[in-house]
Design a protein around this motif. Structure first.
Motif, PDB file in Angstrom:
ATOM      1  N   GLY A 382       2.022  83.726  39.735  1.00 46.13           N
ATOM      2  CA  GLY A 382       2.431  82.428  40.255  1.00 46.13           C
ATOM      3  C   GLY A 382       3.238  82.508  41.522  1.00 46.13           C
ATOM      4  N   VAL A 497       5.640  71.778  43.947  1.00 47.36           N
ATOM      5  CA  VAL A 497       5.835  70.985  42.734  1.00 47.36           C
ATOM      6  C   VAL A 497       6.235  69.556  43.087  1.00 47.36           C
ATOM      7  CG1 VAL A 497       7.191  70.763  40.622  1.00 47.36           C
ATOM      8  CG2 VAL A 497       6.426  73.016  41.381  1.00 47.36           C
ATOM      9  N   HIS A 501       5.027  66.388  41.258  1.00 46.87           N
ATOM     10  CA  HIS A 501       6.042  65.931  40.300  1.00 46.87           C
ATOM     11  C   HIS A 501       7.370  65.744  41.032  1.00 46.87           C
ATOM     12  CE1 HIS A 501       2.962  67.883  37.839  1.00 46.87           C
ATOM     13  NE2 HIS A 501       3.365  67.150  36.819  1.00 46.87           N
ATOM     14  N   ARG A 533       3.819  80.573  36.723  1.00 44.73           N
ATOM     15  CA  ARG A 533       2.815  79.610  37.168  1.00 44.73           C
ATOM     16  C   ARG A 533       3.160  78.196  36.708  1.00 44.73           C
ATOM     17  NH1 ARG A 533      -0.625  83.588  35.016  1.00 44.73           N
ATOM     18  NH2 ARG A 533      -1.092  82.172  33.295  1.00 44.73           N
ATOM     19  N   ASP A 534       3.697  78.071  35.487  1.00 43.00           N
ATOM     20  CA  ASP A 534       4.012  76.747  34.951  1.00 43.00           C
ATOM     21  C   ASP A 534       5.395  76.312  35.440  1.00 43.00           C
ATOM     22  OD1 ASP A 534       4.063  74.407  33.574  1.00 43.00           O
ATOM     23  OD2 ASP A 534       4.093  75.289  31.569  1.00 43.00           O
ATOM     24  N   VAL A 536       6.441  73.459  36.537  1.00 45.29           N
ATOM     25  CA  VAL A 536       6.890  72.143  36.083  1.00 45.29           C
ATOM     26  C   VAL A 536       7.681  72.281  34.791  1.00 45.29           C
ATOM     27  CG1 VAL A 536       6.160  69.863  35.329  1.00 45.29           C
ATOM     28  CG2 VAL A 536       4.979  70.964  37.235  1.00 45.29           C
ATOM     29  N   SER A 537       7.140  73.035  33.826  1.00 45.85           N
ATOM     30  CA  SER A 537       7.854  73.234  32.559  1.00 45.85           C
ATOM     31  C   SER A 537       9.163  73.981  32.779  1.00 45.85           C
ATOM     32  CB  SER A 537       6.962  73.997  31.570  1.00 45.85           C
ATOM     33  OG  SER A 537       5.802  73.260  31.265  1.00 45.85           O
ATOM     34  N   LEU A 563       8.412  78.306  28.048  1.00 47.48           N
ATOM     35  CA  LEU A 563       7.189  79.114  28.177  1.00 47.48           C
ATOM     36  C   LEU A 563       6.853  79.856  26.895  1.00 47.48           C
ATOM     37  CD1 LEU A 563       7.954  80.700  31.681  1.00 47.48           C
ATOM     38  CD2 LEU A 563       6.523  78.707  31.211  1.00 47.48           C
ATOM     39  N   SER A 566       3.473  81.394  25.627  1.00 53.77           N
ATOM     40  CA  SER A 566       2.799  82.419  26.429  1.00 53.77           C
ATOM     41  C   SER A 566       3.581  83.721  26.513  1.00 53.77           C
ATOM     42  CB  SER A 566       2.562  81.900  27.850  1.00 53.77           C
ATOM     43  OG  SER A 566       3.793  81.617  28.488  1.00 53.77           O
TER      44      SER A 566
END
Length: 689
Positions: A382, A497, A501, A533-534, A536-537, A563, A566
């Motif tokens: 990411g 982001v 968002h 990569r995530d 936003v979370s 996360l 994962s």
């Protein structure tokens, strides 16, 4: 009916009407109108061909050639019908047959023949050859252009949308030149058809005039021959315009302006060629018998044009003391010194005998693989790593490469020329140099490249040199990903982001956390090889946690919780997670020895206990990896971060997970329990998660 609908139906209806013209007789007045439309349309096509900047701006040109050729042949058929039936085919053809050629059959035939030679022999053949060569070279260049687009995309010079657009342009260019190669055959066939139709008109008109209408021999020749020549001239003029347009299109290179501007600008761009041409024309006046005035006028025009051109760029700079002399940057200037001391974030250095890996002339594709690595890492972690600076280093030993991070060497390996790396347990029978695979430390051997097939038959995994270097570089990037994540990179990620968002970023930074704290959290995640990569979370979890505490370990744990599904997934094999756990007594001792610091919590243990712990974990991890599984160390959530700080430097490849982070595994199999005295025992039974 809307204009758009008329435009959509206009061309199909026009083609249908052209086909009808081949069968249905036309009155002479309508034929005059269609002939005028044909000549005007051909002139329009020629002008469009001259004013476009690149051939793809007139991508419909091959289809236009076909339609206009069919239209012109339909007019030929209609005109032939009127000539043979009525001896009259309208004012346009009559005028061309009498006025344009002076009413002389011989002159008409000569003019018509010259037009055919110009179109068929010169323009059509030349344009057809250029179209054929252009199509061949365009198709041959397609793979290289696509590789260049992929390289620019992998290196970050263009984004996905730009790459998609450039690929579409490459395919459109190939399709256009392929179509032009076929369309040029239409123009050539049209010229041949004009000759045949004119001969048919001449012979058929003479036969009808003499046999059917009883005309005298001379009158029949004069009437039908002049009409046939007029019909031929009327059809050859638009055909010639279309042939010229075809030649202009296929010889047009991509430019920023139209063809007229390019030609004038390039012919009259420099003084010296104009001066030489002008004085050459004046020198011809010396030859006895030649008229002086035409050459004086031509030479004068050239010299006047030369005098009006401004000084060429760089011309005065070459003169000593010129006002616009180019400034030479001193090697001791601050700019030059700053360029010298600049450190590349990521570098790959090759010894002199490894240059073949990057030499495309000998098949070296290491640079392309390194560029592709950036895209691969972006998809896995990411982050966008900086470009890899690849250079030669004469100080390196032979067959050696080195990987640098901010100018400091962090890894080194070998890739002997003419060899491949064979990895396996039964390599003793193969000649070569024993070594270890640079990433996992597996037993391997550099063997001659010609023994590759033999090694594969023996069950070995064979890897080429470029793959070894690229894999090693990938491992180094994953290992040091946190150091490669700079403040500007974090800004780029937050801006990305924010576009999708915006509320998440507005709540987080700079209101709750400055960009530097966000960078620390992301680096901590990357240190444990957790993809970010995530985002936003991660940012949403940080917003919630930062509202109550800005402790680094707490922020990292909050991000890990977001996360959580994962975290254990990469280490699950066949639905089972193979875990190394701590002895409960040792775990309680760690809880009691937990001490907070500015850099996060640490565990205080006695030297002997710490040494036995690290040695035991290393042994347990090695034993598990040798059996084909990738183990993880599990512990209480309260000490997870501190255990990672303790264990990470010594057993770097051993992930540390909390008990609460094992949700992705259907089973947890304990492979070893480590206590204060080292490995207590290994378990083989499976326990439910």
């Amino acid at each position: 009916m809307p204009v758009k609908s008329l435009t959509k139906l206009g061309v199909p209806l026009g083609i249908v009407m052209i086909v009808v013209m081949l069968v249905v007789p036309l009155p002479a007045m309508l034929l005059d109108l269609l002939i005028a439309l044909n000549i005007t349309g051909a002139l329009l096509v020629l002008m469009v061909a001259m004013f476009i900047h690149k051939p793809l701006e007139f991508a419909a040109f091959p289809s236009v050639i076909l339609v206009m050729t069919l239209f012109r042949l339909a007019l030929n058929v209609s005109a032939t019908r009127l000539v043979l039936l009525d001896g009259y085919a309208g004012k346009v053809i009559d005028t061309f047959g009498h006025f344009v050629v002076g009413g002389s059959l011989i002159v008409g035939l000569i003019v018509f023949s010259i037009l055919l030679v110009i179109q068929f022999v010169v323009i059509t053949n030349g344009a057809g050859r250029v179209a054929e060569v252009g199509a061949r070279f365009t198709l041959d260049a397609m793979p290289g252009k696509q590789m260049a687009i992929d390289a620019d995309l992998n290196s970050g010079l263009i984004d996905e949308e730009q790459a998609r657009r450039r690929r579409a342009e490459v395919h459109a260019e190939a399709d256009f030149h392929g179509a032009m190669d076929g369309a040029s055959k239409f123009v050539k066939g049209d010229a041949i058809a004009a000759i045949v139709i004119t001969l048919v008109n001449l012979l058929g008109g003479f036969a009808i005039g003499v046999a059917q209408y009883g005309m005298p021999f001379g009158e029949a020749i004069e009437t039908y021959s002049l009409l046939s020549i007029g019909d031929g001239l009327v059809s050859q003029i638009p055909a010639l315009l279309l042939s010229v347009a075809t030649g202009l299109i296929v010889t047009r290179s991509v430019a920023d302006s139209d063809m007229g501007s390019d030609i004038v600008g390039q012919l009259f761009a420099r003084k010296m060629p104009l001066r030489v041409a002008g004085f050459g024309a004046l020198a011809l006046c010396i030859i006895p018998g030649l008229p002086k005035l035409p050459f004086l006028i031509a030479g004068g025009i050239m010299l006047i044009a030369a005098s009006r051109i401004e000084e060429e760029p760089g011309e005065s700079a070459s003169e000593p003391g010129g006002a616009s002399a180019e400034l030479v940057v001193s090697p001791d200037s601050p700019e030059a010194l700053a360029a010298e001391i600049r450190v590349d974030p990521l570098g790959l250095e090759l010894s002199a005998d490894l240059i073949d890996l990057v030499d495309t002339r000998t098949g070296g594709d290491l640079l392309d693989r390194v560029k592709a690595l950036r895209r691969k890492v972006a998809g896995e972690l990411g982050i966008v790593i900086p470009p890899v600076r690849t250079r030669d280093n004469l100080e390196l030993p032979a067959s050696t490469y080195a990987i640098t991070l901010y100018g400091a060497e962090v890894a080194r390996g070998e890739a002997p020329r003419g060899t491949v790396l064979a990895i396996g347990d039964f390599l003793g029978s193969l000649p070569g140099t024993p070594t270890q695979e640079p990433v996992f430390g597996l037993e391997a051997k550099w063997i001659p490249a010609e023994l590759r097939h033999q090694a594969e038959i023996g069950g070995a995994t064979v890897v080429d040199r470029a793959s070894v270097v690229t894999t090693h570089l990938s491992e180094v990037v994953h290992q040091h990903a946190s150091r490669l994540l700079g403040r500007e990179d974090v800004r780029l990620l937050t801006d990305m982001v924010k576009r999708s968002h915006p509320v998440v970023i507005e709540e987080l930074t700079p209101t709750l956390l400055p960009l530097g704290e966000v960078q620390r959290v992301l680096r901590a995640l990357l240190d444990e090889r957790i993809p970010i990569r995530d985002l936003v979370s991660i940012f949403e979890a940080l917003s919630v946690r930062a509202g109550s505490s800005k402790d680094l370990d707490g922020l990292v744990d909050a991000a890990r919780t977001a996360l959580e599904p994962s975290l254990a997934a990469p280490y699950v094999t066949d639905g089972a997670l193979h875990a190394i756990s701590l002895d409960p007594t040792l775990e309680q001792q760690m809880l009691e020895g937990l001490r907070p610091t500015e850099q996060g919590a640490v565990i205080v243990l006695g030297p002997d206990v710490a040494q036995n712990l690290l040695v035991g974990l290393a042994q347990a991890a090695q034993t598990a990896e040798n059996s084909g599984v990738r183990p993880v160390l599990v512990c209480a959530p309260q000490i997870r971060a501190a255990v990672r700080r303790l264990v990470g430097p010594a057993v770097e490849r051993l992930p540390v997970l909390a008990y609460s982070e094992l949700g992705a595994a259907r089973q947890v199999r304990s492979v070893a329990v480590v206590g204060a005295g080292g490995v207590h025992h290994a378990l083989t039974a499976a326990g439910a998660s």
